[in-house]
Design an enzyme around this catalytic site. Structure first.
Site, short mmCIF file in Angstrom:
data_model
loop_
_atom_site.label_atom_id
_atom_site.label_comp_id
_atom_site.label_asym_id
_atom_site.label_seq_id
_atom_site.Cartn_x
_atom_site.Cartn_y
_atom_site.Cartn_z
N ALA A 66 -13.29 -6.01 7.75
CA ALA A 66 -12.78 -4.69 7.34
C ALA A 66 -11.56 -4.89 6.43
CB ALA A 66 -12.40 -3.85 8.55
N GLU A 67 -11.45 -4.04 5.40
CA GLU A 67 -10.39 -4.22 4.39
C GLU A 67 -8.99 -4.06 4.97
OE1 GLU A 67 -13.27 -2.34 4.16
OE2 GLU A 67 -13.14 -1.32 2.22
N ASN A 68 -8.88 -3.38 6.10
CA ASN A 68 -7.54 -3.19 6.67
C ASN A 68 -7.04 -4.41 7.42
OD1 ASN A 68 -9.57 -2.63 8.54
ND2 ASN A 68 -8.26 -1.34 9.78
N GLY A 69 -7.86 -5.48 7.47
CA GLY A 69 -7.36 -6.73 8.01
C GLY A 69 -7.93 -7.17 9.34
N ASN A 123 -19.25 -6.86 5.41
CA ASN A 123 -18.35 -5.71 5.38
C ASN A 123 -19.17 -4.44 5.52
OD1 ASN A 123 -17.01 -3.36 3.75
ND2 ASN A 123 -15.34 -4.74 4.25
#
Length: 225
Positions: free
Chosen positions: A49-52, A26
Site C-alpha cells: 500500500a502506498e501509505n507504507g 498493490n
C-alpha cells in the site's frame, strides 16, 4: 449504476486467481480492495500500500478493526505474517523501481490499446491521482476491475479514451461483471464471459471489436452461451 456486493465479490474472486505465489501486489481502492479476501491462505503474497505497508492481509472482521492500520484509501486492513511498515517515500520507491509484480486498479475508461483513464472527470473535483501514474507505469502487470458500462449504459472499454489519461499502453487484463478481456498486440481478446451474460451482450457493450475464439469459450461452464 454501481455494482452490488455479490457482483463486486465475483469480480474480486476472479482477479484473485491471477495472483501467483510470491508476488508483491498493490490493490487500489474499491473492488480491488476486496481481492485480498479471496486469495487462499496457502498462497504466499505480499500486498503493498502506498501509505507504507507491505504485507497487508484480508479485511478485518467488523468490530476488530485497528484504527491505526489502514490502506492507502483509508480502509481498515489486517497485517499478515512478515508485514513491514515504512514511510510513503519508501513505498513509492518500491513502485518506481519496478518491484511490484502486479497492480489491481479501478478505471473510468480503458482503450483497446490498453490506455487507462481513472483519475478525473473534467469539471468534477477530485483529491488527486495519488500513485495511479506510477503504479500504472511501473508495475509489471496491470489489472483493471470495473463496471463494463457507465451509469448511462455506455461502454467503458473504448477505441480511444475520451477522459484524460492516467497512463498509456499499460493495461494487461480487464475484468468486469460481464467478461474477462486481455489486451494483446493484436487487439482485445475475449477470454471469459460470466453468467448470465452472452457473448453477444458483451460485444454490444464493448466499443472496439473483440477477438473471439468460440471453441475456447465453449469449454468453460461459467460462460453465458
Amino acid at each position: 449504476m454501481g455494482l452490488g456486493r455479490e457482483v463486486r465479490e465475483k469480480i474480486a474472486r476472479r482477479a484473485a486467481q491471477e495472483i501467483m505465489p510470491g508476488m508483491v501486489v498493490n490493490l487500489g481502492i474499491g473492488i480491488p480492495t476486496l481481492v485480498a479476501d479471496f486469495v487462499p491462505t496457502e498462497v504466499p503474497v505480499m500486498f503493498h500500500a502506498e501509505n507504507g505497508v507491505l504485507g497487508t492481509g484480508p479485511s478485518p472482521e467488523k468490530g476488530n478493526e485497528n484504527t491505526l492500520l489502514c490502506n492507502a484509501g483509508g480502509f481498515p486492513i489486517t497485517a499478515s505474517k512478515g508485514a513491514s511498515y515504512f514511510d510513503s517515500a519508501t513505498a513509492f520507491a518500491i513502485i518506481r523501481r519496478g518491484k511490484l509484480d502486479m497492480t489491481i486498479m479501478g478505471a473510468l475508461q480503458v482503450s483497446e490499446q490498453g490506455d487507462l483513464a481513472n483519475w478525473i472527470v473534467p469539471g468534477k473535483r477530485v483529491p488527486g491521482m495519488g500513485g495511479a501514474i506510477e503504479l500504472a507505469e511501473k508495475a509489471k502487470r496491470v489489472l483493471i476491475l470495473m463496471n463494463h458500462t457507465d451509469k448511462y449504459g455506455q461502454p467503458k472499454i473504448l477505441r480511444k479514451c475520451s477522459l484524460p489519461l492516467t497512463a498509456s499502453l499499460c493495461v494487461n487484463l480487464i475484468i468486469t461483471e460481464m467478461a474477462v478481456i486481455e489486451v494483446t498486440k493484436e487487439g482485445l481478446l475475449l477470454k471469459e464471459v460470466f453468467s448470465p451474460f452472452t457473448v453477444e451482450e458483451v460485444i454490444a457493450c464493448t466499443e472496439p471489436q473483440l477477438i473471439i475464439d468460440l471453441a475456447s469459450l465453449d469449454k468453460e461452464e461459467r460462460y453465458g452461451s
